[in-house]
Design an enzyme around this catalytic site. Structure first.
Site, PDB file in Angstrom:
ATOM      1  N   ARG A 101       9.146 -14.077  -2.090  1.00 63.65           N
ATOM      2  CA  ARG A 101      10.057 -14.613  -2.858  1.00 63.65           C
ATOM      3  C   ARG A 101      10.991 -13.390  -2.346  1.00 63.65           C
ATOM      4  NH1 ARG A 101       6.148 -13.604  -7.831  1.00 63.65           N
ATOM      5  NH2 ARG A 101       4.631 -12.910  -6.433  1.00 63.65           N
ATOM      6  N   GLN A 102      11.097 -12.722  -1.898  1.00 65.55           N
ATOM      7  CA  GLN A 102      12.752 -11.900  -1.266  1.00 65.55           C
ATOM      8  C   GLN A 102      13.281 -12.468  -0.313  1.00 65.55           C
ATOM      9  OE1 GLN A 102      12.559  -6.924  -1.451  1.00 65.55           O
ATOM     10  NE2 GLN A 102      10.881  -7.725  -2.781  1.00 65.55           N
ATOM     11  N   HIS A 135       6.338 -19.337   0.003  1.00 65.30           N
ATOM     12  CA  HIS A 135       7.429 -19.207  -0.870  1.00 65.30           C
ATOM     13  C   HIS A 135       8.289 -20.215  -0.938  1.00 65.30           C
ATOM     14  CE1 HIS A 135       8.410 -19.054  -4.971  1.00 65.30           C
ATOM     15  NE2 HIS A 135       9.206 -18.493  -5.016  1.00 65.30           N
ATOM     16  N   LYS A 197      14.052 -25.958 -16.482  1.00 64.77           N
ATOM     17  CA  LYS A 197      14.190 -24.606 -16.876  1.00 64.77           C
ATOM     18  C   LYS A 197      15.014 -23.941 -16.922  1.00 64.77           C
ATOM     19  CE  LYS A 197       9.665 -22.466 -14.085  1.00 64.77           C
ATOM     20  NZ  LYS A 197       9.054 -22.296 -13.918  1.00 64.77           N
TER      21      LYS A 197
END
Length: 318
Positions: A101-102, A135, A197
């Site tokens: 996720r980085q 991801h 969202k």
């Protein structure tokens, strides 16, 4: 099944998910490689390879899940040991790629840690990566060695089809997951909906709108990672408010950090379907709503094809 050339193929594991490694070996009809992966008194990783790997094709099964840094360093040290022992090829089988996720800079002075991890793996001697549901797909480009990016949707779709659910709709929990949702929807012949969202801060999500009609439908929410489960639970609650009949969640990687299990237990999610890329934490094993599906056959097939130097590409759809 068993390999005729099994003596030329070796599978080792660290401490991240030895159960999965054993499942893969059972599927292939091979013994697990003999090695000691432990700690010195000062906490440093100690690795001893207890059999010859000279000229062998070696696969190391090691998801870089919690404790992420320990499991990552284990993988690097194992790879270095195998390289210095003259292994011919070293393939890292990393079902869950930590730090994924980085993958980019979202503000000034941030690292791109998933690129750093890729560099470390290659420096340690890894010559190929096998992983499941990254991801961010662009992480494949961080490597200068081949990357086989397998998909977990086929395993999940098979399970759902066996349940023969009616009035099903696949829901993407955000705009970024539409491709994943469409893939699953095509496999189970269902329409899709999308939750819109916003994230006012990291780890916090607020449902703004729903694209599609879920009234009276059995919703299947598909995502790659469930961590604290805040977004997942809020999304399931919103679907119920929009008239959904039931909510089932399908997630490849069950990170499940606190208070995820408590949130799931108190939510309207009827079933949380995970794969065993990551071992379930103890508290999750007590939740009757969690179903774990094995990725061992998928990884076993990939290993077999890589070893025999035949195409792996059709496994991307399985």
């Amino acid at each position: 099944m068993a390999f005729e050339d099994g003596k030329k193929l070796k599978i080792f594991t660290g401490n991240a998910n030895p159960e999965l490694a054993k499942e893969i070996c059972d599927y292939l009809g091979l013994p697990l490689g003999k090695a000691h992966v432990g700690r010195f008194n000062n906490g440093e990783v100690q690795v001893m390879i207890d059999e010859s790997v000279r000229g062998k094709d070696v696969f190391v099964v090691q998801p870089t899940s919690y404790p992420v840094n320990d499991n990552l360093v284990e993988l690097l040290v194992i790879a270095d040991a195998l390289k210095r022992a003259s292994a011919r090829h070293i393939t890292a089988v990393v079902p869950y790629y930590g730090y994924a996720r980085q993958d980019r800079k979202t503000r000034g002075r941030e690292p791109i840690t998933s690129k750093l991890v890729a560099d470390l793996m290659q420096t340690a001697g890894i010559t190929r990566l096998v992983t499941i549901d990254l991801h961010a797909g662009q992480i494949q480009g961080f490597f200068n060695v081949p990357v086989d990016h397998l998909l977990g949707a086929g395993i999940i779709a098979k399970y759902i089809n066996e349940k023969q659910m009616k009035d099903v709709i696949v829901v993407s929990p955000d705009l970024g997951g539409v491709t994943r949702a469409r893939d699953l929807a095509d496999r189970i012949d269902a329409p899709i909906a999308i939750i819109e969202k916003k994230r006012p801060e990291p780890g916090v999500a607020k449902v703004m709108n729903l694209i599609g009609n879920v009234e009276g439908k059995n919703c299947i929410v598909i995502d790659d990672i469930v961590d604290t489960a805040g977004s997942l639970v809020e999304g399931a609650k919103a679907l119920q408010e929009f008239g959904a009949k039931s909510v089932t969640a399908c997630v490849t990687h069950g990170v499940l950090t606190n208070p995820a299990c408590e949130r799931i237990a108190n939510s309207n999610i009827s079933e949380l379907i995970l794969t065993n890329t990551i071992p379930l934490p103890p508290e999750a094993k007590n939740l009757h709503t969690i179903t774990s599906l094995s990725v061992a056959p998928l990884l076993g097939e990939a290993i077999m094809r890589i070893f025999h130097e035949v195409s792996v590409s059709n496994l991307f759809d399985k």
